[in-house]
Scaffold this motif. Sequence first.
Motif, mmCIF file in Angstrom:
data_model
loop_
_atom_site.group_PDB
_atom_site.id
_atom_site.type_symbol
_atom_site.label_atom_id
_atom_site.label_comp_id
_atom_site.label_asym_id
_atom_site.label_seq_id
_atom_site.Cartn_x
_atom_site.Cartn_y
_atom_site.Cartn_z
ATOM 1 N N TYR A 1 50.436 45.835 -18.611
ATOM 2 C CA TYR A 1 49.311 45.453 -17.765
ATOM 3 C C TYR A 1 48.078 45.322 -18.645
ATOM 4 N N VAL A 2 47.331 44.243 -18.461
ATOM 5 C CA VAL A 2 46.074 44.061 -19.191
ATOM 6 C C VAL A 2 45.036 43.504 -18.221
ATOM 7 N N SER A 3 43.784 43.770 -18.542
ATOM 8 C CA SER A 3 42.706 43.205 -17.729
ATOM 9 C C SER A 3 42.541 41.732 -18.108
ATOM 10 N N ALA A 4 41.925 40.980 -17.241
ATOM 11 C CA ALA A 4 41.693 39.565 -17.512
ATOM 12 C C ALA A 4 40.837 39.393 -18.761
ATOM 13 N N SER A 5 39.814 40.235 -18.916
ATOM 14 C CA SER A 5 38.964 40.103 -20.110
ATOM 15 C C SER A 5 39.726 40.464 -21.380
ATOM 16 N N GLU A 6 40.601 41.476 -21.302
ATOM 17 C CA GLU A 6 41.421 41.828 -22.469
ATOM 18 C C GLU A 6 42.394 40.691 -22.804
ATOM 19 N N ALA B 1 47.980 38.252 -28.886
ATOM 20 C CA ALA B 1 48.774 39.467 -28.712
ATOM 21 C C ALA B 1 49.537 39.444 -27.391
ATOM 22 N N VAL B 2 48.902 38.919 -26.337
ATOM 23 C CA VAL B 2 49.574 38.799 -25.043
ATOM 24 C C VAL B 2 50.763 37.848 -25.160
ATOM 25 N N LEU B 3 50.566 36.731 -25.840
ATOM 26 C CA LEU B 3 51.656 35.768 -26.025
ATOM 27 C C LEU B 3 52.800 36.366 -26.823
ATOM 28 N N ASP B 4 52.498 37.194 -27.800
ATOM 29 C CA ASP B 4 53.555 37.893 -28.542
ATOM 30 C C ASP B 4 54.281 38.886 -27.640
ATOM 31 N N ALA B 5 53.537 39.603 -26.815
ATOM 32 C CA ALA B 5 54.123 40.627 -25.947
ATOM 33 C C ALA B 5 55.080 40.036 -24.919
ATOM 34 N N VAL B 6 54.774 38.858 -24.399
ATOM 35 C CA VAL B 6 55.635 38.276 -23.356
ATOM 36 C C VAL B 6 56.991 37.860 -23.890
ATOM 37 N N ARG C 1 45.340 41.765 -14.679
ATOM 38 C CA ARG C 1 44.598 42.286 -13.531
ATOM 39 C C ARG C 1 43.129 41.897 -13.633
ATOM 40 N N ARG C 2 42.555 41.608 -12.490
ATOM 41 C CA ARG C 2 41.113 41.348 -12.394
ATOM 42 C C ARG C 2 40.592 42.200 -11.248
ATOM 43 N N GLN C 3 39.626 43.037 -11.539
ATOM 44 C CA GLN C 3 39.043 43.941 -10.545
ATOM 45 C C GLN C 3 40.130 44.757 -9.826
ATOM 46 N N ASN C 4 41.021 45.319 -10.636
ATOM 47 C CA ASN C 4 42.127 46.170 -10.151
ATOM 48 C C ASN C 4 43.105 45.452 -9.219
#
Length: 81
Positions: free
Chosen positions: A3-8, A15-20, A28-31
Amino acid sequence: MQYVSASEAKQRLAAVLDAVQREPVTIRRQNREVAVVISPMDYRRLTSANIAEFQRFCNRVSEAAQARGLTEDKLGEILGS
């Protein structure tokens, strides 16, 4: 699942593309969960499973209709063809 925030996700897109490649990543945006990023391989697996399930559903409907006497001619009449 990660799980990551939209800003992260925005700041660390590489890094997100590597993780997937290893597991889906939920953004997530605003929980609230707003997106799930998956690998192309997972996407193909999911869509092909959905297509196969839809085909099985269509086959079951067709068999039930034929068992009740529906023919292509009757279907044409119903549909106004």
